[in-house]
Scaffold this motif. Structure first.
Motif, PDB file in Angstrom:
ATOM      1  N   ARG A  23       0.847  -1.191   0.000  1.00 20.16           N
ATOM      2  CA  ARG A  23       0.000   0.000   0.000  1.00 20.16           C
ATOM      3  C   ARG A  23       0.886   1.246   0.000  1.00 20.16           C
ATOM      4  N   TYR A  24       0.607   2.128  -0.932  1.00 21.57           N
ATOM      5  CA  TYR A  24       1.388   3.353  -1.071  1.00 21.57           C
ATOM      6  C   TYR A  24       0.450   4.561  -1.062  1.00 21.57           C
ATOM      7  N   ALA A  25       0.930   5.643  -0.480  1.00 21.73           N
ATOM      8  CA  ALA A  25       0.162   6.889  -0.461  1.00 21.73           C
ATOM      9  C   ALA A  25       1.115   8.059  -0.644  1.00 21.73           C
ATOM     10  N   SER A  26       0.539   9.217  -0.935  1.00 27.57           N
ATOM     11  CA  SER A  26       1.340  10.409  -1.177  1.00 27.57           C
ATOM     12  C   SER A  26       0.559  11.628  -0.710  1.00 27.57           C
ATOM     13  N   VAL A  27       1.267  12.585  -0.079  1.00 33.20           N
ATOM     14  CA  VAL A  27       0.617  13.777   0.447  1.00 33.20           C
ATOM     15  C   VAL A  27       1.382  15.023   0.023  1.00 33.20           C
ATOM     16  N   ALA A  28       0.712  16.175   0.156  1.00 27.62           N
ATOM     17  CA  ALA A  28       1.319  17.457  -0.202  1.00 27.62           C
ATOM     18  C   ALA A  28       1.309  18.387   1.001  1.00 27.62           C
ATOM     19  N   LEU A  29       2.480  18.855   1.383  1.00 27.91           N
ATOM     20  CA  LEU A  29       2.622  19.876   2.414  1.00 27.91           C
ATOM     21  C   LEU A  29       2.634  21.218   1.688  1.00 27.91           C
ATOM     22  N   LEU A  30       1.538  21.967   1.835  1.00 24.86           N
ATOM     23  CA  LEU A  30       1.383  23.226   1.108  1.00 24.86           C
ATOM     24  C   LEU A  30       1.727  24.413   1.999  1.00 24.86           C
ATOM     25  N   LEU A  31       2.540  25.312   1.476  1.00 25.09           N
ATOM     26  CA  LEU A  31       2.946  26.524   2.187  1.00 25.09           C
ATOM     27  C   LEU A  31       2.468  27.747   1.421  1.00 25.09           C
ATOM     28  N   GLU A  81      -8.275  16.955  -5.996  1.00 28.13           N
ATOM     29  CA  GLU A  81      -9.549  16.333  -5.651  1.00 28.13           C
ATOM     30  C   GLU A  81     -10.055  16.771  -4.282  1.00 28.13           C
ATOM     31  N   GLU A  82      -9.162  16.824  -3.297  1.00 32.74           N
ATOM     32  CA  GLU A  82      -9.588  17.054  -1.919  1.00 32.74           C
ATOM     33  C   GLU A  82      -9.802  18.524  -1.573  1.00 32.74           C
ATOM     34  N   VAL A  83      -8.944  19.408  -2.099  1.00 37.21           N
ATOM     35  CA  VAL A  83      -9.062  20.822  -1.718  1.00 37.21           C
ATOM     36  C   VAL A  83      -9.146  21.765  -2.911  1.00 37.21           C
ATOM     37  N   GLY A  84      -9.198  21.219  -4.118  1.00 37.45           N
ATOM     38  CA  GLY A  84      -9.392  22.047  -5.297  1.00 37.45           C
ATOM     39  C   GLY A  84      -8.212  22.901  -5.692  1.00 37.45           C
ATOM     40  N   ILE A  85      -7.010  22.574  -5.225  1.00 34.06           N
ATOM     41  CA  ILE A  85      -5.817  23.346  -5.571  1.00 34.06           C
ATOM     42  C   ILE A  85      -5.052  22.609  -6.663  1.00 34.06           C
ATOM     43  N   ILE A  86      -4.834  23.280  -7.785  1.00 31.69           N
ATOM     44  CA  ILE A  86      -4.112  22.703  -8.914  1.00 31.69           C
ATOM     45  C   ILE A  86      -2.632  23.076  -8.773  1.00 31.69           C
ATOM     46  N   LEU A  87      -1.811  22.092  -8.529  1.00 28.91           N
ATOM     47  CA  LEU A  87      -0.383  22.321  -8.326  1.00 28.91           C
ATOM     48  C   LEU A  87       0.383  22.192  -9.637  1.00 28.91           C
ATOM     49  N   THR A  88       1.429  23.001  -9.788  1.00 28.98           N
ATOM     50  CA  THR A  88       2.258  22.982 -10.987  1.00 28.98           C
ATOM     51  C   THR A  88       3.706  22.632 -10.611  1.00 28.98           C
ATOM     52  N   PRO A  89       4.491  22.157 -11.566  1.00 27.64           N
ATOM     53  CA  PRO A  89       5.896  21.823 -11.268  1.00 27.64           C
ATOM     54  C   PRO A  89       6.682  22.996 -10.702  1.00 27.64           C
ATOM     55  N   GLU A  90       6.346  24.225 -11.122  1.00 25.01           N
ATOM     56  CA  GLU A  90       7.075  25.401 -10.648  1.00 25.01           C
ATOM     57  C   GLU A  90       6.862  25.652  -9.162  1.00 25.01           C
ATOM     58  N   VAL A 112       6.602  19.051  -0.862  1.00 23.44           N
ATOM     59  CA  VAL A 112       6.369  20.395  -0.341  1.00 23.44           C
ATOM     60  C   VAL A 112       6.179  21.356  -1.521  1.00 23.44           C
ATOM     61  N   PHE A 113       5.088  22.126  -1.468  1.00 25.58           N
ATOM     62  CA  PHE A 113       4.765  23.090  -2.520  1.00 25.58           C
ATOM     63  C   PHE A 113       4.538  24.464  -1.907  1.00 25.58           C
ATOM     64  N   ALA A 114       4.819  25.510  -2.683  1.00 25.82           N
ATOM     65  CA  ALA A 114       4.481  26.882  -2.316  1.00 25.82           C
ATOM     66  C   ALA A 114       3.314  27.331  -3.179  1.00 25.82           C
ATOM     67  N   VAL A 115       2.265  27.878  -2.553  1.00 29.73           N
ATOM     68  CA  VAL A 115       1.092  28.334  -3.292  1.00 29.73           C
ATOM     69  C   VAL A 115       0.843  29.803  -2.983  1.00 29.73           C
ATOM     70  N   ASP A 116      -0.037  30.416  -3.776  1.00 24.85           N
ATOM     71  CA  ASP A 116      -0.343  31.829  -3.631  1.00 24.85           C
ATOM     72  C   ASP A 116      -1.096  32.099  -2.334  1.00 24.85           C
ATOM     73  N   LYS A 117      -0.877  33.276  -1.763  1.00 26.77           N
ATOM     74  CA  LYS A 117      -1.522  33.643  -0.500  1.00 26.77           C
ATOM     75  C   LYS A 117      -3.038  33.639  -0.612  1.00 26.77           C
ATOM     76  N   LYS A 118      -3.563  33.976  -1.784  1.00 26.73           N
ATOM     77  CA  LYS A 118      -5.011  34.064  -1.968  1.00 26.73           C
ATOM     78  C   LYS A 118      -5.599  32.807  -2.607  1.00 26.73           C
ATOM     79  N   GLN A 119      -4.851  31.713  -2.555  1.00 24.69           N
ATOM     80  CA  GLN A 119      -5.307  30.469  -3.166  1.00 24.69           C
ATOM     81  C   GLN A 119      -6.635  30.016  -2.556  1.00 24.69           C
ATOM     82  N   PRO A 120      -7.711  29.933  -3.352  1.00 22.79           N
ATOM     83  CA  PRO A 120      -8.996  29.471  -2.801  1.00 22.79           C
ATOM     84  C   PRO A 120      -8.975  27.964  -2.559  1.00 22.79           C
ATOM     85  N   ILE A 121      -9.793  27.531  -1.617  1.00 18.09           N
ATOM     86  CA  ILE A 121      -9.899  26.114  -1.285  1.00 18.09           C
ATOM     87  C   ILE A 121     -11.336  25.663  -1.507  1.00 18.09           C
TER      88      ILE A 121
END
Length: 198
Positions: A23-31, A81-90, A112-121
């Motif tokens: 069993r494998y899983a993957s998560v994103a730590l968003l900043l 799927e879970e929070v509606g945030i589309i992540l990009t390689p950049e 670990v990803f960096a997202v915009d301050k106003k990123q809607p969820i």
């Protein structure tokens, strides 16, 4: 944020290859930038009898599906799927060490990803609530203690972080990823002298 980017770029994560894992899983730590410095996104999982982490705090993420090209692709898909945030390689800052679950037989990768301050969820039905919390707040010593948590009817003592009066404590795999993240960026949690085994 740039110092975090540099620390993660220079870090070589421990990638686990285990033929016994099924069993494998993957998560994103968003900043994101915040008034008190960088903030991290947490989700509280919705209560569900088939979810071993039901009701717990965590990061967006989940099981790696056959159509996912790799763990990174799974983290990106699950976050959308879970929070509606589309992540990009950049936006990718780096990867943390892989961890085996102790109570659930699963191998989890964390990116670990960096997202915009106003990123809607836009949370889906798997997520009860979401919130951002500053790294400075997470570091506060008074929030850290060994506490008893209820793991499916069994009380067990674990290292944990108190979030607020309405949230369960942060513990388990998410705590381990947070612990490693702080160590990598050069501000280890002061109250921990060795990495906790949960």
């Amino acid at each position: 944020m740039e110092s975090i980017r540099t620390s993660l770029h220079c870090y070589s994560p421990q990638i686990v290859s285990d033929a016994n894992v099924t069993r494998y899983a993957s998560v994103a730590l968003l900043l994101r930038p915040g008034d008190d410095g960088p903030e991290v996104l947490f989700i509280q999982r919705a209560s569900h009898p088939n979810d071993p982490w039901s009701g717990n705090l965590g990061f967006p993420g989940g099981r790696i599906d056959p159509e996912d090209s790799d763990p990174l692709a799974a983290a990106v898909r699950e976050t959308a799927e879970e929070v509606g945030i589309i992540l990009t390689p950049e936006q990718l800052l780096g990867q943390l060490d892989d961890y085996h679950g102790i109570r659930v037989p699963v191998l989890v990768s964390c990116y670990v990803f960096a997202v915009d301050k106003k990123q809607p969820i836009q949370a889906n039905e798997e997520v009860e609530r979401t919130f951002w919390m500053s790294l400075n707040t997470l570091r506060q010593v008074e929030r850290h203690a060994t506490r008893k948590v209820d793991w499916h009817g069994n009380l067990t003592e674990v290292p944990s972080i108190h979030i607020d009066e309405i949230s369960p404590v942060l513990w388990g795999l998410t705590y381990r990823f947070i612990y490693r993240f702080f160590s990598i960026i050069g501000t280890p949690l002061a109250e921990c002298t060795t990495e906790p085994i949960l």
